[in-house]
Design a protein around this motif. Structure first.
Motif: not given
Length: 345
Positions: A215-227
């Motif tokens: 249940n951390r897909s929003h965090a995944w999006k932020k990490i990928i966006s940062n990269s």
């Protein structure tokens, strides 16, 4: 008899088929008239035990699987649809190891109910892909000279640390151990496989964040966006200096002509993967570059030509002239007999 009892009494074997023909040979040998019954989650149902022997071929995640069960043996044959860092079925223990390695870092990564959803920042020319991907069409199918590659060090873990600083102890520990293993590999103390397995743990853990269980897909999006932003910012600097971008694959930028950039081994910095050499480009994840006197082939996914020759034996001529090196395998199941059928796009 329950499945637990069956597991206790019967010897179980998992076989990782390297080709469709190998997979089908096991189907032909062990297929039964009775079919294994699956649950909604595609696990084997207890009802199967009423009709042994039984067999079935089905798709599970990125794998095709054939199972055979009788009162004495239980056989599982696996064929990977796409071989990659995250789907190599011969290394099924690696995703679990990645979760265990970073498990305490989860405390510092908020769940979706505590983290605002966001749209992924990605490549402007390829907006439908979460991961940054670009190829300069002008250079597809040509050999290009004076090429350079800048690669971001452990990009996803580095971005996880930047977005969620509380994860720093685990990311820093991982990167320190990764560099130590890299030196051991260069010195011949460990195998390339051992180094690559550990190296992939960071990528696998970040990928696991989008799993519904966490249940951390929003965090995944932020990490990928940062990269992706880090890659995009460097791309703009390279272009501003007058250099031509040839190819960008996730966290690595390939370009022409020298660029005044001092590479670094620090976490999250970019380093030169190779410099002033030749490239042959087919696509974002399909290219070759000259390393000293040997062409190194980079091709994503499984190809028909993999059944003809191991990749480390491919020549540039193989890569250029054999169309099967660029046709990604799509697999269907023959419902009449459970065999796999390869369809080439």
């Amino acid at each position: 008899m329950s499945l637990l009892k069956l597991d206790t009494l019967c010897k179980g074997n998992t076989i990782y088929a390297k080709t469709i023909d190998e997979f089908n040979s096991y189907v032909d040998k062990y297929k039964s008239n009775n079919k294994i019954i699956l649950t909604k989650n595609k696990n084997i149902s207890q009802k199967t035990l009423r009709c042994l022997p039984a067999s079935l071929t089905w798709k599970r995640d990125n794998k095709m699987e054939f199972h055979y069960i009788d009162s004495k043996i239980r056989i599982r044959v696996v064929y990977s649809i796409r071989i990659s860092k995250e789907t190599d079925t011969s290394k099924e223990y690696l995703p679990l190891l990645a979760r265990q390695y970073f498990k305490d870092a989860l405390e510092f990564i908020p769940t979706d109910d505590k983290e605002e959803d966001t749209q992924i920042f990605t490549c402007p020319e390829n907006p439908n892909s979460a991961y940054y991907g670009y190829v300069n069409d002008r250079y597809i199918g040509t050999t290009v000279t004076n090429c350079y590659s800048l690669d971001r060090n452990s990009s996803f873990p580095a971005s996880m640390k930047e977005v969620y600083p509380g994860t720093a102890p685990w990311v820093d520990k991982y990167y320190k151990e990764k560099l130590e293993l890299k030196n051991k590999y260069k010195n011949g103390e460990i195998s390339k496989e051992e180094y690559e397995d550990f190296k992939n743990l960071g990528v696998m853990f970040v990928g696991y964040l989008k799993n519904k269980v966490l249940n951390r897909s929003h965090a995944w999006k932020k990490i990928i966006s940062n990269s992706n932003r880090k890659v995009h910012e460097l791309r703009k600097q390279i272009e501003k200096a007058g250099n031509t971008i040839l190819l960008i694959n996730t966290d690595a930028i390939k370009f022409r002509n020298h660029f005044n950039y001092k590479g670094s081994e620090e976490l999250g910095d970019f380093k030169y993967e190779w410099s002033n050499t030749k490239m042959y480009i087919k696509g974002i994840k399909s290219y070759a570059y000259l390393d000293k006197d040997k062409w190194k082939i980079k091709q994503s996914g499984q190809c028909k030509y993999d059944d003809v020759k191991p990749r480390d034996e491919w020549t540039l001529e193989d890569f250029i002239n054999n169309e099967d090196t660029e046709k990604i395998l799509h697999i269907e199941i023959d419902n009449n007999n459970g065999r796999l059928i390869g369809v080439y796009k």
